[in-house]
Design an enzyme around this catalytic site. Sequence first.
Site, mmCIF file in Angstrom:
data_model
loop_
_atom_site.group_PDB
_atom_site.id
_atom_site.type_symbol
_atom_site.label_atom_id
_atom_site.label_comp_id
_atom_site.label_asym_id
_atom_site.label_seq_id
_atom_site.Cartn_x
_atom_site.Cartn_y
_atom_site.Cartn_z
ATOM 1 N N ASP A 11 79.609 33.836 98.179
ATOM 2 C CA ASP A 11 78.518 33.260 97.387
ATOM 3 C C ASP A 11 77.793 34.416 96.715
ATOM 4 O O ASP A 11 77.358 35.360 97.385
ATOM 5 C CB ASP A 11 77.536 32.494 98.281
ATOM 6 C CG ASP A 11 78.146 31.203 98.810
ATOM 7 O OD1 ASP A 11 79.052 30.669 98.162
ATOM 8 O OD2 ASP A 11 77.718 30.737 99.876
ATOM 9 N N ASP A 130 80.568 18.844 97.489
ATOM 10 C CA ASP A 130 79.642 19.027 98.617
ATOM 11 C C ASP A 130 79.224 17.635 99.054
ATOM 12 O O ASP A 130 78.662 16.880 98.253
ATOM 13 C CB ASP A 130 78.396 19.814 98.197
ATOM 14 C CG ASP A 130 78.732 21.230 97.729
ATOM 15 O OD1 ASP A 130 79.764 21.773 98.169
ATOM 16 O OD2 ASP A 130 77.969 21.779 96.919
#
Length: 251
Positions: A11, A130
């Site tokens: 990330d 997600d």
Amino acid sequence: MLTKRIIPCLDIKNGRTVKGVNFVNLRDAGDPVELAKQYAEKGADELVFLDISATLEARKTMIQMVLKVAEQVNIPFTVGGGISSVEDVDILLKSGADKISVNSSAVKRPELVNELSNKFGSQCVVVAIDAKQVNGQWKVHLAGGSIPTELDLFDWAKEVEIRGAGEILFTSMNNDGTKNGFANNALAKLSETVNIPIIASGGAGTIQHFTDTLKVGKADAALAASVFHFGEIEIKDLKEELKQEGVSVRI
């Protein structure tokens, strides 16, 4: 028998690798280009870079990073975060990325998946989903998990497959960063719903968790971040253990 893949996820925020729990409380995990190089040398099969602060400024930083990573690594890598057009993808693929990942932008405008698949081929298009279990139902969430939708995980996965996605990266928000294992029941159902590869994400804490998700969860690949970034699990050890458990991996 197709080999199962192990994929470190980086990330990226302001040009650095960060990691949090349940999508919050971020801490620095190092330079992404250096980490990428190390992972390639240690036997990772692929890498995923997600730009979690996808502003215009961050996008420029990201392109520079992609160019550097492409110079340093010899394994495929996927780039995602804030991608919303054919033009965005064109730049990233020309900079050296092998695949791109779209998430919120695909939910907001599903035709984007068709456009990207038609232009670049489905092998380049990963749709990241997600999802969070809400009252027993897996619901898709947007914007790094902060915006709930009424979209069902399995319906959406089927739709993106039909629209031309080549792969699905499913992150369970309930499991993310907890190190309690992957959402294997949802993954197994997902693998019965679609015919494209599924990358499991969210919850890796032990080598056994990887074994379980690749066997019980029927995932085609397992993705993790902090257990790799902070040296809790070495990829070499992980793969040797998986092989002993009868999981086909590239060593």
